[in-house]
Design an enzyme around this catalytic site. Structure first.
Site, PDB file in Angstrom:
ATOM      1  N   ARG A 183     -29.922 -85.309   1.389  1.00 43.17           N
ATOM      2  CA  ARG A 183     -28.499 -85.063   1.132  1.00 43.17           C
ATOM      3  C   ARG A 183     -28.195 -84.949  -0.365  1.00 43.17           C
ATOM      4  O   ARG A 183     -27.318 -84.176  -0.771  1.00 43.17           O
ATOM      5  CB  ARG A 183     -27.677 -86.200   1.758  1.00 43.17           C
ATOM      6  CG  ARG A 183     -26.174 -85.973   1.693  1.00 43.17           C
ATOM      7  CD  ARG A 183     -25.454 -86.987   2.552  1.00 43.17           C
ATOM      8  NE  ARG A 183     -24.023 -86.742   2.626  1.00 43.17           N
ATOM      9  CZ  ARG A 183     -23.104 -87.658   2.357  1.00 43.17           C
ATOM     10  NH1 ARG A 183     -23.471 -88.879   1.996  1.00 43.17           N
ATOM     11  NH2 ARG A 183     -21.829 -87.356   2.459  1.00 43.17           N
ATOM     12  N   HIS A 238     -25.808 -82.147  -2.206  1.00 42.71           N
ATOM     13  CA  HIS A 238     -24.626 -82.474  -3.009  1.00 42.71           C
ATOM     14  C   HIS A 238     -24.817 -82.120  -4.484  1.00 42.71           C
ATOM     15  O   HIS A 238     -23.841 -81.956  -5.208  1.00 42.71           O
ATOM     16  CB  HIS A 238     -24.264 -83.954  -2.843  1.00 42.71           C
ATOM     17  CG  HIS A 238     -23.584 -84.245  -1.536  1.00 42.71           C
ATOM     18  ND1 HIS A 238     -22.720 -85.297  -1.350  1.00 42.71           N
ATOM     19  CD2 HIS A 238     -23.631 -83.601  -0.348  1.00 42.71           C
ATOM     20  CE1 HIS A 238     -22.263 -85.288  -0.099  1.00 42.71           C
ATOM     21  NE2 HIS A 238     -22.818 -84.270   0.531  1.00 42.71           N
ATOM     22  N   GLY A 282     -24.410 -75.688  -9.204  1.00 40.94           N
ATOM     23  CA  GLY A 282     -25.799 -75.304  -8.959  1.00 40.94           C
ATOM     24  C   GLY A 282     -26.739 -76.496  -8.949  1.00 40.94           C
ATOM     25  O   GLY A 282     -26.332 -77.642  -9.203  1.00 40.94           O
ATOM     26  N   SER A 326     -26.687 -82.488 -11.810  1.00 37.89           N
ATOM     27  CA  SER A 326     -25.408 -83.012 -12.314  1.00 37.89           C
ATOM     28  C   SER A 326     -24.996 -84.262 -11.538  1.00 37.89           C
ATOM     29  O   SER A 326     -24.357 -85.161 -12.086  1.00 37.89           O
ATOM     30  CB  SER A 326     -24.312 -81.948 -12.235  1.00 37.89           C
ATOM     31  OG  SER A 326     -24.124 -81.484 -10.914  1.00 37.89           O
ATOM     32  N   ASN A 361     -18.884 -88.385  -2.243  1.00 35.81           N
ATOM     33  CA  ASN A 361     -20.033 -89.168  -2.710  1.00 35.81           C
ATOM     34  C   ASN A 361     -19.837 -90.679  -2.709  1.00 35.81           C
ATOM     35  O   ASN A 361     -20.769 -91.438  -2.439  1.00 35.81           O
ATOM     36  CB  ASN A 361     -20.410 -88.734  -4.131  1.00 35.81           C
ATOM     37  CG  ASN A 361     -21.080 -87.365  -4.160  1.00 35.81           C
ATOM     38  OD1 ASN A 361     -21.504 -86.858  -3.113  1.00 35.81           O
ATOM     39  ND2 ASN A 361     -21.176 -86.765  -5.329  1.00 35.81           N
ATOM     40  N   PRO A 420     -18.217 -79.516   1.619  1.00 38.27           N
ATOM     41  CA  PRO A 420     -17.370 -79.537   2.809  1.00 38.27           C
ATOM     42  C   PRO A 420     -17.088 -80.972   3.271  1.00 38.27           C
ATOM     43  O   PRO A 420     -17.921 -81.863   3.107  1.00 38.27           O
ATOM     44  CB  PRO A 420     -18.200 -78.808   3.869  1.00 38.27           C
ATOM     45  CG  PRO A 420     -19.272 -78.101   3.132  1.00 38.27           C
ATOM     46  CD  PRO A 420     -19.501 -78.840   1.853  1.00 38.27           C
ATOM     47  N   HIS A 450     -28.533 -83.051   9.853  1.00 39.88           N
ATOM     48  CA  HIS A 450     -27.913 -84.199  10.516  1.00 39.88           C
ATOM     49  C   HIS A 450     -28.702 -84.638  11.744  1.00 39.88           C
ATOM     50  O   HIS A 450     -28.210 -85.393  12.559  1.00 39.88           O
ATOM     51  CB  HIS A 450     -26.452 -83.896  10.868  1.00 39.88           C
ATOM     52  CG  HIS A 450     -25.564 -83.748   9.661  1.00 39.88           C
ATOM     53  ND1 HIS A 450     -24.249 -83.350   9.725  1.00 39.88           N
ATOM     54  CD2 HIS A 450     -25.820 -83.945   8.342  1.00 39.88           C
ATOM     55  CE1 HIS A 450     -23.729 -83.308   8.508  1.00 39.88           C
ATOM     56  NE2 HIS A 450     -24.664 -83.653   7.643  1.00 39.88           N
ATOM     57  N   THR A 451     -29.923 -84.189  11.861  1.00 40.37           N
ATOM     58  CA  THR A 451     -30.856 -84.742  12.839  1.00 40.37           C
ATOM     59  C   THR A 451     -31.419 -86.078  12.347  1.00 40.37           C
ATOM     60  O   THR A 451     -32.078 -86.796  13.107  1.00 40.37           O
ATOM     61  CB  THR A 451     -32.023 -83.756  13.114  1.00 40.37           C
ATOM     62  OG1 THR A 451     -32.948 -84.366  14.019  1.00 40.37           O
ATOM     63  CG2 THR A 451     -32.782 -83.397  11.852  1.00 40.37           C
ATOM     64  N   ASP A 501     -35.974 -83.308  14.101  1.00 36.47           N
ATOM     65  CA  ASP A 501     -36.274 -82.450  15.251  1.00 36.47           C
ATOM     66  C   ASP A 501     -34.999 -81.702  15.630  1.00 36.47           C
ATOM     67  O   ASP A 501     -34.009 -81.760  14.906  1.00 36.47           O
ATOM     68  CB  ASP A 501     -36.794 -83.301  16.429  1.00 36.47           C
ATOM     69  CG  ASP A 501     -35.782 -84.358  16.857  1.00 36.47           C
ATOM     70  OD1 ASP A 501     -34.600 -84.295  16.441  1.00 36.47           O
ATOM     71  OD2 ASP A 501     -36.155 -85.266  17.618  1.00 36.47           O
TER      72      ASP A 501
HETATM   73  C1  HEM Z   1     -21.866 -78.256   6.821  1.00 34.50           C
HETATM   74  C2  HEM Z   1     -21.130 -79.109   6.162  1.00 34.50           C
HETATM   75  C3  HEM Z   1     -21.476 -80.560   6.022  1.00 34.50           C
HETATM   76  C4  HEM Z   1     -20.607 -81.590   6.164  1.00 34.50           C
HETATM   77  C5  HEM Z   1     -19.131 -81.498   6.464  1.00 34.50           C
HETATM   78  C6  HEM Z   1     -21.361 -82.804   5.977  1.00 34.50           C
HETATM   79  C7  HEM Z   1     -20.819 -84.075   6.011  1.00 34.50           C
HETATM   80  C8  HEM Z   1     -21.541 -85.236   6.051  1.00 34.50           C
HETATM   81  C9  HEM Z   1     -20.983 -86.541   6.232  1.00 34.50           C
HETATM   82  C10 HEM Z   1     -19.501 -86.852   6.394  1.00 34.50           C
HETATM   83  C11 HEM Z   1     -22.013 -87.426   6.248  1.00 34.50           C
HETATM   84  C12 HEM Z   1     -21.896 -88.938   6.426  1.00 34.50           C
HETATM   85  C13 HEM Z   1     -21.505 -89.537   5.113  1.00 34.50           C
HETATM   86  C14 HEM Z   1     -21.016 -90.959   5.216  1.00 34.50           C
HETATM   87  O1  HEM Z   1     -20.159 -91.239   6.044  1.00 34.50           O
HETATM   88  O2  HEM Z   1     -21.470 -91.805   4.411  1.00 34.50           O
HETATM   89  C15 HEM Z   1     -23.226 -86.685   6.058  1.00 34.50           C
HETATM   90  C16 HEM Z   1     -24.475 -87.234   6.012  1.00 34.50           C
HETATM   91  C17 HEM Z   1     -25.623 -86.511   5.777  1.00 34.50           C
HETATM   92  N1  HEM Z   1     -25.677 -85.176   5.443  1.00 34.50           N
HETATM   93 FE1  HEM Z   1     -24.197 -83.824   5.638  1.00 34.50          FE
HETATM   94  N2  HEM Z   1     -22.664 -82.492   5.741  1.00 34.50           N
HETATM   95  C18 HEM Z   1     -22.789 -81.134   5.746  1.00 34.50           C
HETATM   96  C19 HEM Z   1     -23.933 -80.420   5.484  1.00 34.50           C
HETATM   97  C20 HEM Z   1     -25.140 -80.987   5.111  1.00 34.50           C
HETATM   98  C21 HEM Z   1     -26.248 -80.267   4.569  1.00 34.50           C
HETATM   99  C22 HEM Z   1     -26.242 -78.769   4.248  1.00 34.50           C
HETATM  100  C23 HEM Z   1     -27.246 -81.172   4.370  1.00 34.50           C
HETATM  101  C24 HEM Z   1     -28.628 -80.975   3.789  1.00 34.50           C
HETATM  102  C25 HEM Z   1     -29.167 -79.821   3.521  1.00 34.50           C
HETATM  103  C26 HEM Z   1     -26.753 -82.460   4.809  1.00 34.50           C
HETATM  104  C27 HEM Z   1     -27.486 -83.619   4.852  1.00 34.50           C
HETATM  105  C28 HEM Z   1     -26.981 -84.843   5.276  1.00 34.50           C
HETATM  106  C29 HEM Z   1     -27.824 -85.998   5.532  1.00 34.50           C
HETATM  107  C30 HEM Z   1     -29.333 -86.003   5.538  1.00 34.50           C
HETATM  108  C31 HEM Z   1     -26.965 -87.058   5.840  1.00 34.50           C
HETATM  109  C32 HEM Z   1     -27.332 -88.519   6.095  1.00 34.50           C
HETATM  110  C33 HEM Z   1     -27.453 -89.233   4.760  1.00 34.50           C
HETATM  111  C34 HEM Z   1     -27.857 -90.694   4.804  1.00 34.50           C
HETATM  112  O3  HEM Z   1     -28.106 -91.256   5.865  1.00 34.50           O
HETATM  113  O4  HEM Z   1     -27.902 -91.292   3.720  1.00 34.50           O
HETATM  114  N3  HEM Z   1     -25.466 -82.309   5.235  1.00 34.50           N
HETATM  115  N4  HEM Z   1     -22.917 -85.358   5.918  1.00 34.50           N
END
Ligand code: HEM
Ligand SMILES: *[C@@H]1O[C@H](CO)[C@@H](O)[C@H](O)[C@H]1NC(C)=O
Ligand SMILES: *[C@@H]1O[C@H](CO)[C@@H](O)[C@H](O)[C@H]1NC(C)=O
Length: 333
Positions: free
Chosen positions: A67, A71, A77, A81, A99, A168, A198-199, A258
């Site tokens: 993640r 971010h 880019g 940062s 963040n 987003p 988000h897997t 997965d």
């Molecule tokens: C499509 C739009 C996306 C939205 C709205 C979004 C939003 C979120 C949110 C709300 C969380 C939970 C954060 C929290 O409550 O602490 C999350 C976790 C996460 N996101 Fe996304 N995300 C998006 C796309 C992505 C992308 C593109 C990636 C990686 C290429 C990604 C990787 C992750 C990962 C791996 C987690 C878990 C992090 C952890 O457990 O520390 N997400 N995301």
């Protein structure tokens, strides 16, 4: 200079052979996987071993590191940062809405960076460390491998506004999310494939509570959320309080990279609104969700390709930016 003569010649030859940038498989002539082959041959090995150690200690760290790269790339880019702490005129992106209380893994990046500084001082950028750590984390969690184009340099500033606006939010509409991706040169396929991140990993209650209670007076109940799953979520995500309580983004296999995330979406057990709308809002993304749910290899292929694309978002190259010695601060500050 980080460029050795031979890699410089390769770049020159590529430039001469192909005036069009379509010819570069990695999106631009300036990032390429062999960038540190001569200047720091052990760089990739060092990153991998420290990521492996951190993930062995805590499985979630793979998700957190993946993640961080996302971010980082969506704000000015892929330039590290996101790693800068507040100091002087710099307002850290760590305090932005997406963040704060949420992004993590900075200590692991610090450990990697100090090992790299010992091995080859002032050579490997923090932005490249983030890109490599994201790939290694994916592989360690069981996901696909890809060669990471390298040669990014580190920013001389941060943008908390960019962090608030470009990344987003989980309750953004489908159109808003797609627009935010398109502004970064990413398309609908990238959106669905990369959401497959988000897997793995966890989300706080506060990121999806709106789906569980009639709080805004509209859009409730959420018919795209399985009622039994919603009831289960409510037990640990109360109407008020418990904001920081953690839930797996993929309840079926929370630490395994997965395609079960996509099968969850089809069963209305996606956790975030931004997840579920990929299946419920638009025929094109629905089709992709179904494809990935049925064909794991296709998901892996597209994911790897889209990660390279995301990693190519406006990097600093040449003599722009700097190679930070400490990822948390500028070299002269
Ligand atoms: C499509 C739009 C996306 C939205 C709205 C979004 C939003 C979120 C949110 C709300 C969380 C939970 C954060 C929290 O409550 O602490 C999350 C976790 C996460 N996101 Fe996304 N995300 C998006 C796309 C992505 C992308 C593109 C990636 C990686 C290429 C990604 C990787 C992750 C990962 C791996 C987690 C878990 C992090 C952890 O457990 O520390 N997400 N995301
Ligand atoms: C999205 O969530 C944020 C933070 O919880 C909230 O301030 C905002 O009003 C929500 N937006 C919509 C459209 O519900
Ligand atoms: C949600 O709340 C609004 C006003 O607060 C109310 O008018 C509406 O009937 C409620 N909907 C449900 C399904 O409870």
């Amino acid at each position: 200079m980080a460029l050795s003569i031979s890699s410089f010649l390769v770049v020159l030859a590529a430039l001469a052979l192909s005036p069009l940038c379509f010819a570069f498989p990695y999106g631009g002539p300036f990032l390429y996987p062999q960038f540190y082959d001569h200047s720091c041959p052990k760089a990739q090995e060092i990153v991998k071993s420290i990521v492996a150690k951190a993930v062995a200690k805590e499985a979630r760290m793979a998700a957190s590191l993946l993640r961080l790269h996302f971010h980082d790339c969506f704000v000015k880019g892929c330039d590290a940062s996101i790693l800068l702490d507040s100091s002087g005129t710099i307002v850290s992106e760590k305090g932005s809405i997406p963040n704060r209380n949420s992004v993590r893994g900075f200590e692991v990046i610090d450990e990697i960076k100090s090992a790299l500084e010992k091995e080859c001082p002032h050579t490997v950028s923090c932005a490249d460390v983030l890109a490599l750590a994201a790939r290694d984390s994916t592989v360690l969690a069981g996901g696909p491998y890809w060669d990471v184009p390298l040669g990014r340099r580190d920013s001389l500033g941060a943008s908390i506004q960019g962090s608030n606006n470009n990344i987003p939010a989980p309750n953004n509409t489908f159109q808003t999310i797609l627009t935010k991706f398109k502004l970064k040169g990413l398309d609908l396929v990238d959106l669905v494939a990369l959401s497959g991140s988000h897997t793995i990993g966890l989300s706080r209650c506060t990121s999806f509570r709106q789906r569980l209670y009639n709080q805004t007076g509209k859009g409730f109940p959420d018919f795209t959320l399985d009622p039994a799953y919603a009831a289960h979520l409510r037990t640990r995500c109360p109407r008020s309080g418990g904001d920081q309580n953690l839930f797996p983004l993929d309840f079926v296999s929370p630490t395994k990279f997965d395609n079960s995330y996509f099968r969850n979406l089809m069963a209305k057990t996606g956790l975030l609104s931004s997840d579920e709308i990929l299946f419920t809002n638009n025929p094109a993304t629905m089709h992709l969700v179904e494809l990935y749910a049925a064909h794991n290899e296709l998901f892996f292929q597209h994911f790897a390709r889209s990660m390279v694309k995301m990693g190519n978002i406006t990097p600093l190259t040449g003599n722009k930016g700097e190679i930070r010695m400490n990822c948390r601060k500028l070299n002269h500050q």
